[in-house]
Design an enzyme around this catalytic site. Sequence first.
Site, PDB file in Angstrom:
ATOM      1  N   ASN A 197      31.978 -69.395 -32.112  1.00  0.00           N
ATOM      2  CA  ASN A 197      31.863 -68.968 -33.509  1.00  0.00           C
ATOM      3  C   ASN A 197      32.061 -70.197 -34.379  1.00  0.00           C
ATOM      4  OD1 ASN A 197      32.120 -67.868 -36.042  1.00  0.00           O
ATOM      5  ND2 ASN A 197      34.070 -66.815 -35.636  1.00  0.00           N
TER       6      ASN A 197
ATOM      7  N   HIS B 225      34.774 -59.721 -38.072  1.00  0.00           N
ATOM      8  CA  HIS B 225      35.735 -60.810 -37.812  1.00  0.00           C
ATOM      9  C   HIS B 225      36.888 -60.703 -38.818  1.00  0.00           C
ATOM     10  CE1 HIS B 225      37.475 -64.813 -37.637  1.00  0.00           C
ATOM     11  NE2 HIS B 225      36.947 -64.901 -36.435  1.00  0.00           N
TER      12      HIS B 225
END
Length: 255
Positions: A6, A92
């Site tokens: 990420n 997230h």
Amino acid sequence: MLVAGNWKMNLDLAAARQLTAGIVSTVGKPKNTHIAICPPFVDLDATYSILHGSGIKLGAQNMYHLDSGAYTGEVSAPMLRAVGCHYVILGHSERRELFGETNQSVSQKAIQAKTHKLVPIVCVGESLAQRDAGVHEGVVEEQVRQSLESLHVGESSELVVAYEPVWAIGTGRTASPEQVTQMHTHIRSILVELFGQKIGTGIDILYGGSVKPNNALELFSQPNVDGGLIGGASLNADDFASIVASADKAATIRF
Ligand code: PGA
């Protein structure tokens, strides 16, 4: 096993190209581990052309839950598919904390992702205050249930869950193997309840939060840990490759 990088809001086009090329040349072809990178939206198209043929999959970091229209600043699932995305990270903790993402919006987005054949990587995790108060299991359970219960999952490969304790993200502090095992086992039981034994046991549950080359093997060797969502360490090709190698090693130890 799955290891997904990420990149968050890091790397402009030139830097993204450079890191992608570096990752392609260093990760090799692990036998039991899938690899994905999730660059910023503006880097997706260029990184896809470098990844093409490498076996490394592309993912985005967010998306909106509708196909198109007057939603300034948003990006849709069909747009992500068109630039080669296979995965999309949803919910997230940075999006939950800073951009008002809720279990309900994550649920809508997960359904939309699946409709367009994107694999959602749905993130859950408690804050430090919630862990200190002893409510972490309940908090994560609610996130998993509310984010996923309306989702139809036909095969375990259609969904990924990432457990990321907020207090471990970007802090250099990881959850202990015992804490990780406990939460992943809890999440596994909820997935089995929601999607049945066969699918629920096959869904990858990633751990995320300060995974580094020196702790990846221990974390990935724990039961019900099927890989990692990697932030900071995914911005360095050698570190990322080392974490991928640890996942692959853990896979051979465990299975
Ligand atoms: P970190 O980030 O590895 O830098 O802690 C993980 C994440 O936020 O996905």
